[in-house]
Design a protein around this motif. Structure first.
Motif, short mmCIF file in Angstrom:
data_model
loop_
_atom_site.label_atom_id
_atom_site.label_comp_id
_atom_site.label_asym_id
_atom_site.label_seq_id
_atom_site.Cartn_x
_atom_site.Cartn_y
_atom_site.Cartn_z
N LEU A 25 30.50 53.60 86.04
CA LEU A 25 30.50 53.29 84.84
C LEU A 25 30.05 54.39 83.79
CD1 LEU A 25 28.04 50.06 85.35
CD2 LEU A 25 30.47 50.19 85.25
N ARG A 26 30.19 54.22 82.43
CA ARG A 26 29.98 55.08 81.39
C ARG A 26 28.70 54.43 80.61
NH1 ARG A 26 33.55 58.99 78.86
NH2 ARG A 26 31.84 60.51 78.99
N ILE A 27 27.54 54.52 80.64
CA ILE A 27 26.52 53.90 79.79
C ILE A 27 26.14 54.76 78.43
CG2 ILE A 27 24.36 52.70 79.74
CD1 ILE A 27 26.06 51.78 81.95
N LEU A 28 26.43 54.25 77.26
CA LEU A 28 25.99 54.82 76.09
C LEU A 28 24.75 54.19 75.68
CD1 LEU A 28 29.57 54.74 74.55
CD2 LEU A 28 28.50 56.75 75.35
N THR A 29 23.67 55.09 75.68
CA THR A 29 22.32 54.82 75.22
C THR A 29 21.85 55.35 74.11
OG1 THR A 29 21.30 56.58 76.45
CG2 THR A 29 21.50 54.50 77.58
N LYS A 30 21.27 54.52 73.23
CA LYS A 30 20.54 55.00 71.80
C LYS A 30 19.49 55.96 72.14
CE LYS A 30 21.75 50.82 69.48
NZ LYS A 30 21.34 49.40 68.94
N ILE A 31 19.45 57.06 71.52
CA ILE A 31 18.30 58.14 71.60
C ILE A 31 17.84 58.29 70.16
CG2 ILE A 31 17.91 60.37 72.24
CD1 ILE A 31 18.53 58.83 74.51
N VAL A 38 19.86 58.18 64.95
CA VAL A 38 20.08 57.81 66.31
C VAL A 38 21.30 58.11 66.70
CG1 VAL A 38 20.27 55.79 67.54
CG2 VAL A 38 18.77 55.61 65.86
N ARG A 39 21.50 58.68 67.84
CA ARG A 39 22.70 59.16 68.54
C ARG A 39 22.70 58.39 69.82
NH1 ARG A 39 22.41 63.12 72.80
NH2 ARG A 39 20.46 63.74 73.12
N ASN A 80 18.60 48.98 74.00
CA ASN A 80 18.98 50.30 73.77
C ASN A 80 20.28 50.72 74.36
OD1 ASN A 80 16.44 51.12 72.78
ND2 ASN A 80 15.39 51.58 74.62
N ILE A 81 20.88 49.85 75.19
CA ILE A 81 22.26 50.00 75.75
C ILE A 81 23.28 49.75 74.79
CG2 ILE A 81 23.93 49.33 77.41
CD1 ILE A 81 21.64 49.15 79.36
N GLU A 82 23.92 50.46 73.94
CA GLU A 82 24.97 50.17 72.95
C GLU A 82 26.04 49.78 73.91
OE1 GLU A 82 26.77 49.82 69.32
OE2 GLU A 82 24.71 50.61 69.86
#
Length: 118
Positions: A25-31, A38-39, A80-82
């Motif tokens: 999986l590729r998880i894109l999280t908000k930082i 926010v990136r 937080n998971i986009e």
């Protein structure tokens, strides 16, 4: 109705893809980098475990970064998971892939793909 049941019904994300243990999986999280900035930060690895059910469901992802194994536990319905992207599906015979912790190099990431069998 229980208060816990109400929270569980309202907090579940609807757009979560179906994935299993062994999938990459590729998880894109908000930082958060500032008060208004926010990136998205990607984390890509193999799912080695899934636990829980409903709103409390978690999954563990393992990747190799600069020769070191890195594991991270994500709550499935976290705000937080986009986005969750399935990179590769694999067929495994176990529910937990903790044995990958002892593997090094290609042996740690080479799992039999579902597409290769079909």
């Amino acid at each position: 109705m229980d208060k816990m049941k109400l929270v569980e019904q309202g907090g579940v994300k609807k757009e979560v893809p179906q994935f299993n243990v062994g999938d990459t999986l590729r998880i894109l999280t908000k930082i958060v980098e500032g008060p208004d900035k926010v990136r998205l930060h990607p984390f890509e690895g193999v799912v080695i475990a899934k636990h829980g059910s409903g709103v409390q469901q978690n999954f563990t992802i393992r990747k190799i970064s600069h020769g070191e194994g890195v594991e991270r536990v994500f709550p499935l319905h976290s705000p937080n998971i986009e986005r969750i992207e399935i990179t590769r599906s694999s067929k495994v015979k176990r529910a937990k892939l903790y044995y990958l912790r002892d593997k090094i190099g290609k042996r740690a990431t080479k799992l039999e793909s579902r597409e290769e069998e079909a």
